[in-house]
Design a protein around this motif. Structure first.
Motif, short mmCIF file in Angstrom:
data_model
loop_
_atom_site.label_atom_id
_atom_site.label_comp_id
_atom_site.label_asym_id
_atom_site.label_seq_id
_atom_site.Cartn_x
_atom_site.Cartn_y
_atom_site.Cartn_z
N GLY A 1 0.80 -1.18 0.00
CA GLY A 1 0.00 0.00 0.00
C GLY A 1 0.85 1.26 0.00
N VAL A 2 0.20 2.35 0.08
CA VAL A 2 0.85 3.66 0.05
C VAL A 2 1.79 3.84 1.23
N CYS A 3 1.44 3.35 2.40
CA CYS A 3 2.29 3.52 3.59
C CYS A 3 3.66 2.89 3.41
N GLY A 4 3.75 1.85 2.60
CA GLY A 4 5.02 1.19 2.36
C GLY A 4 6.04 2.10 1.70
N SER A 6 6.19 5.51 2.39
CA SER A 6 6.23 6.74 3.16
C SER A 6 7.58 6.88 3.86
N VAL A 7 8.32 7.93 3.50
CA VAL A 7 9.61 8.17 4.13
C VAL A 7 9.44 8.39 5.63
N GLU A 8 8.43 9.15 6.00
CA GLU A 8 8.20 9.43 7.42
C GLU A 8 7.92 8.15 8.20
N MET A 9 7.08 7.27 7.64
CA MET A 9 6.77 6.01 8.32
C MET A 9 8.03 5.16 8.51
N TRP A 10 8.84 5.06 7.48
CA TRP A 10 10.07 4.27 7.58
C TRP A 10 11.06 4.90 8.56
N SER A 11 11.11 6.22 8.59
CA SER A 11 12.01 6.91 9.52
C SER A 11 11.61 6.63 10.97
N VAL A 12 10.31 6.69 11.25
CA VAL A 12 9.82 6.40 12.60
C VAL A 12 10.08 4.94 12.96
N TYR A 13 9.87 4.04 12.00
CA TYR A 13 10.10 2.61 12.24
C TYR A 13 11.59 2.36 12.52
N ALA A 19 16.02 2.25 18.93
CA ALA A 19 15.74 2.41 20.36
C ALA A 19 15.39 1.10 21.05
N SER A 20 14.84 0.15 20.30
CA SER A 20 14.26 -1.05 20.93
C SER A 20 15.06 -2.33 20.76
N TRP A 21 15.83 -2.44 19.71
CA TRP A 21 16.52 -3.69 19.41
C TRP A 21 18.00 -3.59 19.75
N ASP A 22 18.52 -4.64 20.37
CA ASP A 22 19.95 -4.71 20.68
C ASP A 22 20.76 -5.31 19.54
N ASP A 23 20.07 -5.93 18.59
CA ASP A 23 20.72 -6.63 17.48
C ASP A 23 21.04 -5.63 16.36
N THR A 24 22.31 -5.24 16.26
CA THR A 24 22.69 -4.24 15.25
C THR A 24 22.46 -4.76 13.83
N HIS A 25 22.62 -6.04 13.63
CA HIS A 25 22.37 -6.62 12.30
C HIS A 25 20.91 -6.45 11.91
N LYS A 26 20.02 -6.68 12.86
CA LYS A 26 18.59 -6.54 12.60
C LYS A 26 18.24 -5.08 12.28
N VAL A 27 18.83 -4.14 13.01
CA VAL A 27 18.59 -2.72 12.77
C VAL A 27 19.14 -2.33 11.40
N ARG A 28 20.32 -2.82 11.07
CA ARG A 28 20.92 -2.54 9.77
C ARG A 28 20.04 -3.09 8.64
N GLN A 29 19.49 -4.27 8.82
CA GLN A 29 18.57 -4.83 7.82
C GLN A 29 17.33 -3.95 7.66
N LEU A 30 16.84 -3.41 8.76
CA LEU A 30 15.68 -2.53 8.70
C LEU A 30 16.01 -1.27 7.90
N VAL A 35 15.78 2.08 2.96
CA VAL A 35 16.39 2.85 1.88
C VAL A 35 16.17 2.20 0.52
N THR A 36 15.96 0.90 0.50
CA THR A 36 15.62 0.24 -0.75
C THR A 36 14.26 0.71 -1.25
N LEU A 37 13.32 0.85 -0.34
CA LEU A 37 11.96 1.24 -0.72
C LEU A 37 11.80 2.74 -0.94
N VAL A 38 12.40 3.55 -0.09
CA VAL A 38 12.13 4.99 -0.17
C VAL A 38 13.39 5.85 -0.23
#
Length: 81
Positions: A1-4, A6-13, A19-30, A35-38
């Motif tokens: 959908g359109v939200c996928g 949204s730069v703002e939505m991805w930035s907040v995510y 802030a929430s995950w200790d796994d740097t690999h997981k954060v890097r994947q996010l 950046v692939t999408l937006v």
């Protein structure tokens, strides 16, 4: 959908992931997914800034010693129109 696309939505995510995950690999994947999408959106500069800040903090904390990861992000940004 359109939200996928949204730069703002991805930035907040990504902020949530940092802030929430200790796994740097997981954060890097996010960030990579975001950046692939937006990353080519003309308003994506704040997302790229967040990604760079995340990677620079990894270097500063000693979690990562890969200066090339920060350089690679800068090269990707410079390649955008």
């Amino acid at each position: 959908g359109v939200c996928g696309y949204s730069v703002e939505m991805w930035s907040v995510y990504c902020d949530f992931g940092v802030a929430s995950w200790d796994d740097t690999h997981k954060v890097r994947q996010l960030f990579e997914r975001a950046v692939t999408l937006v990353g080519s959106d003309y308003l994506a500069h704040s997302l790229w800034d967040r990604y760079l800040i995340f990677e620079e903090k990894q270097l500063a904390s000693g979690t990562s010693t890969e200066f090339s990861s920060v350089a690679a992000i800068y090269l990707r940004i410079l390649a955008l129109p």
